[in-house]
Every structure is written in C-alpha cells, then in structure tokens.
Design an enzyme around this catalytic site. Sequence first.
Site, short mmCIF file in Angstrom:
data_model
loop_
_atom_site.label_atom_id
_atom_site.label_comp_id
_atom_site.label_asym_id
_atom_site.label_seq_id
_atom_site.Cartn_x
_atom_site.Cartn_y
_atom_site.Cartn_z
N VAL A 85 0.85 -1.20 0.00
CA VAL A 85 0.00 0.00 0.00
C VAL A 85 0.88 1.25 0.00
CG1 VAL A 85 -1.75 1.27 1.29
CG2 VAL A 85 -1.87 -1.23 1.18
N CYS A 86 1.90 1.24 0.86
CA CYS A 86 2.80 2.40 0.97
C CYS A 86 3.51 2.67 -0.36
CB CYS A 86 3.86 2.15 2.04
SG CYS A 86 3.18 1.80 3.65
N THR A 87 3.83 1.62 -1.06
CA THR A 87 4.52 1.78 -2.35
C THR A 87 3.65 2.62 -3.30
OG1 THR A 87 5.69 -0.29 -2.05
CG2 THR A 87 5.47 0.49 -4.32
N GLU A 138 1.26 4.69 -2.37
CA GLU A 138 1.09 6.05 -1.82
C GLU A 138 2.29 6.94 -2.12
OE1 GLU A 138 -1.68 5.61 2.09
OE2 GLU A 138 0.42 5.14 2.33
N LEU A 139 3.48 6.40 -1.96
CA LEU A 139 4.67 7.23 -2.20
C LEU A 139 4.77 7.61 -3.67
CD1 LEU A 139 7.24 5.55 0.18
CD2 LEU A 139 6.23 7.79 0.41
#
Length: 212
Positions: A44-46, A48-49
């Site tokens: 998920v963070c991938t 978002e960034l």
Amino acid sequence: MALHLGDTAPDFEAVTTQGRIHFHEWIGDSWAVLFSHPKDFTPVCTTELGEVARLRREFAERSVKAIGLSIDSVDSHKDWAKDIAETQGTTPNFPIIADPDRKIAKLYDMMHPAHDEVYTVRTVFIIDPNKKIRLMLTYPQTTGRNFAEILRVIDSMQLTDRFSVATPVNWTHGQDVIIVPSLSDAEAKQKFPKGWKALKPYLRLTPPPDAS
Ligand code: BEZ
C-alpha cells in the site's frame, strides 16, 4: 501527550533520504504534510509514495512540502525508491524520514499498540506556516490514503484562512462556499459584494471569493 488541532507541531531533528533536517526550519514559510508508513517494502505504501511524487506540482502550487516517515533506515528507503520507480513510474521527490527507534513516531502518537505493536499506523498531519497542527488523520495499515482529499482540505484551509467562509460537504475548489455564521448580514454585505443565497439565516452560500 496527545496532540490536538491548534497545537504547535512537535519539533525534531531527523535523518532523511535528503539529509538531516530540523523539522520547523525545514518547513520554513510553507505548509507541510507529514505522513507515516508502517514499513518499507509494503504494497500500500509503495502506491502512496508514488502518488505523492506524482502530485509534486499540486503540492508546490499550494506552497506545501511533503515528508514521509517510515521506521526503516535511509539505505532501506533508498532501495525501496527503486521499486517505487519501477512499479509506480515516479520516484519519491520529497524526503522520507528514517525513524528506527520510533522517536518521532512516539512524539506524533503514530504507534497504536492495539492495532500493531511494532509498526506505525498510517497518519497524516497538515501543519501550517505558523507550525500549528491543522489536520490529523489516522488510517489502518491496510487502507491507502486518498491524497486528493488531502489537497482538497488544504484548499479549504487556505481559503478559509483568507476569507470569513467555511466550505460545505464534498466542496472542491471553485464551488460556492458558506459565509460563517458569526458574520452579520450587514458585515457580509461589505465582505461579499457578489451577494449570497440564504437557505436558512445560518446557511448562506456565496460564490467563491477568490474567483474574479
Ligand atoms: C502496506 O503498506 O501495504 C501494509 C502495511 C502493513 C500491513 C498491510 C499492508
């Protein structure tokens, strides 16, 4: 100590992918969006960034600096950036804080042990140029954030700081706004020459005051 809207954002020094920073000094006269990630190399963070990197111009137009935080090291963040570039088509173009001892995560109450004892939850802090906390959001680790919403709130706050208005449900920049109830009709006449539509005495809609 719990943080609240209107509090001064706690200051700190940190090591980031763009070198060591002193947070308040780094913010300078801009607004800031500080957002945490549970951990590097997570799916998920991938996404978002990648999205925050894509929105660089949108943030710059609003005089906003973005800064991420993850508990892993700078070397790990830099390795992860390669995956972000490969899968999202954008490389993080903003600093990502390395917080291995959770010093900043604890300062900003990003550790929620009942949710996860080891990794941070997904938080967003919007901080204004006076270093005051203007918005706080907390998401579970499994839900990615909506950065269009974050830009929308920044648009609202920047407009409501300039004019005596509030923004209604689902408002986006360019739509009608609400004249704050504390302003009398006589005062509103001076401030809003375009007039307003009163659905109720306390619900007065006026065209966007920043449009010509
Ligand atoms: C993620 O960022 O993809 C993630 C982090 C923790 C749990 C599940 C997903």
